[in-house]
Design a protein around this motif. Structure first.
Motif, PDB file in Angstrom:
ATOM      1  N   UNK A   1       0.704  -1.091  -0.015  1.00 47.25           N
ATOM      2  CA  UNK A   1      -0.060  -0.026   0.117  1.00 47.25           C
ATOM      3  C   UNK A   1       0.829   1.156  -0.187  1.00 47.25           C
ATOM      4  N   UNK A   2       1.925   1.235   0.445  1.00 47.56           N
ATOM      5  CA  UNK A   2       2.992   2.163   0.526  1.00 47.56           C
ATOM      6  C   UNK A   2       3.171   2.537  -1.006  1.00 47.56           C
ATOM      7  N   UNK A   3       3.518   1.439  -1.715  1.00 44.97           N
ATOM      8  CA  UNK A   3       3.858   1.469  -3.065  1.00 44.97           C
ATOM      9  C   UNK A   3       2.940   2.088  -3.984  1.00 44.97           C
TER      10      UNK A   3
ATOM     11  N   UNK B   1       3.510  -1.658  -8.371  1.00 48.57           N
ATOM     12  CA  UNK B   1       4.094  -2.023  -7.052  1.00 48.57           C
ATOM     13  C   UNK B   1       5.165  -2.671  -6.732  1.00 48.57           C
ATOM     14  N   UNK B   2       5.818  -3.123  -8.012  1.00 45.00           N
ATOM     15  CA  UNK B   2       7.111  -3.653  -7.687  1.00 45.00           C
ATOM     16  C   UNK B   2       8.229  -2.480  -8.062  1.00 45.00           C
ATOM     17  N   UNK B   3       7.755  -1.499  -8.864  1.00 41.14           N
ATOM     18  CA  UNK B   3       8.626  -0.238  -9.294  1.00 41.14           C
ATOM     19  C   UNK B   3       8.826   0.501  -8.036  1.00 41.14           C
ATOM     20  N   UNK B   4       7.867   0.616  -7.074  1.00 39.69           N
ATOM     21  CA  UNK B   4       7.851   1.376  -6.100  1.00 39.69           C
ATOM     22  C   UNK B   4       8.015   0.778  -4.813  1.00 39.69           C
ATOM     23  N   UNK B   5       8.192  -0.451  -4.691  1.00 39.30           N
ATOM     24  CA  UNK B   5       8.353  -1.018  -3.409  1.00 39.30           C
ATOM     25  C   UNK B   5       9.372  -0.576  -2.712  1.00 39.30           C
ATOM     26  N   UNK B   6       9.247  -0.412  -1.352  1.00 43.02           N
ATOM     27  CA  UNK B   6      10.368   0.044  -0.554  1.00 43.02           C
ATOM     28  C   UNK B   6      10.147   1.662  -0.510  1.00 43.02           C
ATOM     29  N   UNK B   7       9.372   2.368  -1.167  1.00 44.24           N
ATOM     30  CA  UNK B   7       9.187   3.726  -1.063  1.00 44.24           C
ATOM     31  C   UNK B   7       8.086   3.969  -0.091  1.00 44.24           C
ATOM     32  N   UNK B   8       8.461   5.050   0.688  1.00 45.44           N
ATOM     33  CA  UNK B   8       7.365   5.312   1.654  1.00 45.44           C
ATOM     34  C   UNK B   8       6.873   6.809   1.568  1.00 45.44           C
ATOM     35  N   UNK B   9       5.571   6.927   1.002  1.00 47.01           N
ATOM     36  CA  UNK B   9       4.954   8.356   0.789  1.00 47.01           C
ATOM     37  C   UNK B   9       5.243   9.207   2.279  1.00 47.01           C
ATOM     38  N   UNK B  10       4.952  10.579   1.998  1.00 45.27           N
ATOM     39  CA  UNK B  10       4.919  11.502   3.051  1.00 45.27           C
ATOM     40  C   UNK B  10       3.607  10.919   4.069  1.00 45.27           C
ATOM     41  N   UNK B  11       3.765  11.280   5.253  1.00 47.49           N
ATOM     42  CA  UNK B  11       2.652  11.114   6.142  1.00 47.49           C
ATOM     43  C   UNK B  11       1.259  11.933   5.728  1.00 47.49           C
TER      44      UNK B  11
END
Length: 550
Positions: A62-64, A185-195
């Motif tokens: 869901x972060x991704x 989701x694979x491309x952005x896996x590991x990224x955390x969006x701003x709160x």
């Protein structure tokens, strides 16, 4: 005397005050999930056929999702329409939308082009998440004429390898000019969006009403609404992380959004999904995943009883069963309990009450009104006051029929971009339900019917539900729906549509005589039509409006 709480009737019978008032433990549904993800970690939170997604994986995916739509130009406060069956991607997209500061909008997967267009335009959605077949067959035809900037497509074949049941005939479909969700989701896996800047009054969902009395209206369901009624389900029934939630209600519907998804996000109980509801696959899934709790329409439980080669032991673990969305005939409750050994508890609410406003306490058997044959929908849940009022808005005494008017922390904030409809249906934040019912002297509530479904036969009021309950007492009847049809002499007359159980037979004349022997002369149906299947909504409600056109 119009509220079981105001008059302490219910407290006198069940004197534990903690059963009647709770405080919300989290400000937003996203905070609720974050606490569960921390607690559950690598434990499963979604189970889908032969695979499971852990709480940690759901958090990461869901972060991704949030990072992906933000990178594509999504802005806080914008809307994401989710057009999908009961698949894991629904939950991923919903959580990801919140993490991006947005509002999730669930679209009925049965919608066709006109209906989907209405939702996209009314919500002003900028992102559409669609199953591949729904995009190809419906969304691709309309999306260019809306405000949608990003289309994300996905397949129900993701996150499992069983390829059985409803998935046996599914295929992957190429959807040009869309973003593949798995790839994103694979491309952005590991990224955390701003709160995101969310609070209790932020809108979590736009949940669209069925539009039976006009164009659909988007109920603005807040994070406070979601958290409160997730806790209501948990505490009313006694759910915790040792339970397993069976997802039989459509996730796009308020029951699925709260009674399935939000309950899992709060308790950490795994949510078992099956794509589309299929009786045979549902029975196998209950046994395989050892499901313990579900809430769904009564038509789901009727379908399970009538599934081929059904074995009572398949439902051995499913001991916490609730049903809402439509009245439950007492005969069906008895038949289900005789077959499987489990009692179906009633629960009642609307889109605008974020699922339950009333419920039968778990382990308590609802009374059946001797005069009408109606099963009680229970008592108001925590912190909720319900009045029964007449046409002028005045309270009526116990036993007298009127409209239910509901106030509580679960009542939605209003209708999206419809201030007049909000002022009319939710004046001062109090919901005029449009449902007609009464409260008995012991504080139990009963629903008679919808105001608009009342039949006026020669000046006499006939409520379809009462006639349907009598029809269900006939051993051959599987499903029944009753409507009023024009009649030259009576103005309106009563017509019943009936489907029969497998292997059973019944004639229209036999069913008319069955009702005639058990009802006042003005109530029994003058016409009965036998059908293979009665038309229903995706949530299992009988479509009386369709039957009136036949």
């Amino acid at each position: 005397m119009t509220s079981a709480y105001d008059d302490k009737i219910w407290l006198d019978r069940y004197p534990d005050p903690s059963r009647h008032s709770i405080e919300t433990e989290f400000e937003t549904a996203l905070e609720m999930f974050a606490a569960t993800a921390q607690r559950v970690g690598d434990g499963p939170l979604i189970e889908y056929y032969d695979n499971a997604i852990s709480a940690r994986e759901l958090d990461e995916m869901s972060d991704a999702f949030a990072a992906g739509i933000l990178d594509a130009g999504f802005n806080a406060g914008e809307r994401v329409v989710i057009y999908a069956q009961n698949i894991p991607q629904f939950v991923i997209a919903q959580l990801g939308t919140w993490k991006a500061g947005g509002i999730a909008v669930s679209a009925n997967p049965m919608y066709r082009a006109r209906e989907l267009t209405e939702i996209l335009w009314d919500s002003g959605a900028t992102v559409l998440v669609s199953m591949q077949d729904l995009y190809r067959d419906v969304a691709a035809l309309v999306v260019d004429a809306t405000d949608v900037r990003t289309v994300i497509t996905t397949s129900e074949l993701e996150y499992q390898s069983a390829n059985r049941g409803p998935l046996a005939s599914a295929t992957r479909i190429d959807c040009p000019d869309t973003v593949d969700m798995a790839t994103m989701l694979q491309k952005y896996r590991g990224q955390s969006p701003p709160a995101p800047e969310l609070n209790a009054d932020s809108i979590a969902f736009l949940t669209y009403t069925s539009g039976t009395t006009g164009p659909p209206k988007g109920a603005m369901t807040t994070h406070r609404n979601v958290v409160f009624n997730a806790q209501t389900y948990r505490d009313w029934i006694g759910l915790d992380s040792s339970d397993v939630v069976l997802g039989v209600a459509p996730l796009f519907h308020i029951t699925g959004l709260v009674g399935h998804i939000a309950v899992a996000l709060l308790t950490g109980a795994p949510l078992v999904l099956m794509g589309r509801m299929d009786p045979t696959e549902t029975l196998r899934t209950i046994e395989e995943h050892k499901a313990t709790f579900t809430v769904g329409s009564i038509t789901v439980f009727i379908a399970l009883m009538n599934a081929p080669d059904v074995r009572p032991e398949s439902l051995a673990t499913l001991t916490k069963i609730y049903s809402g969305g439509a009245p439950i005939p007492p005969s069906t409750i008895r038949a289900f309990e005789d077959r499987f050994g489990h009692y179906i508890h009633n629960i009642y609410g609307l889109t605008e009450t974020t699922s339950p406003s009333h419920g039968v306490p778990f382990g308590v058997r609802a009374p059946v009104d001797e005069a009408t044959g109606a099963t009680s929908v229970g008592v108001p849940v925590y912190n909720t006051v319900v009045r029964i009022v007449d046409e002028s808005g005045q309270d009526v005494p116990p036993g007298e029929v009127g409209e239910l008017v509901t106030a509580g922390p679960q009542v939605a904030a209003g209708y999206w971009n419809k201030p007049e409809a909000t002022a009319d249906g939710l004046p001062g934040g109090v919901l005029k339900t449009g449902d007609v019912g009464y409260m008995d002297a012991d504080g139990w509530f009963y629903i008679v019917d919808r105001k608009k479904d009342q039949i006026n036969a020669s000046g006499y009021k006939v409520w379809p539900r009462e006639v349907e309950d009598v029809l269900y007492e006939h051993p051959a009847v599987r499903e029944a729906a009753v409507v009023g049809v024009p009649d030259e002499y009576r103005g309106e007359t009563v017509k019943a549509f009936v489907s029969v159980r497998p292997g059973a037979t019944a004639t229209p004349e036999e069913l008319i005589e069955h009702c005639k022997a058990r009802m006042a002369a003005y109530k029994y149906p003058r016409e009965v039509e036998i059908m293979d299947d009665i038309p229903k909504t995706a949530t299992g409600k009988l479509l009386r409006r369709e039957l009136r056109r036949t």
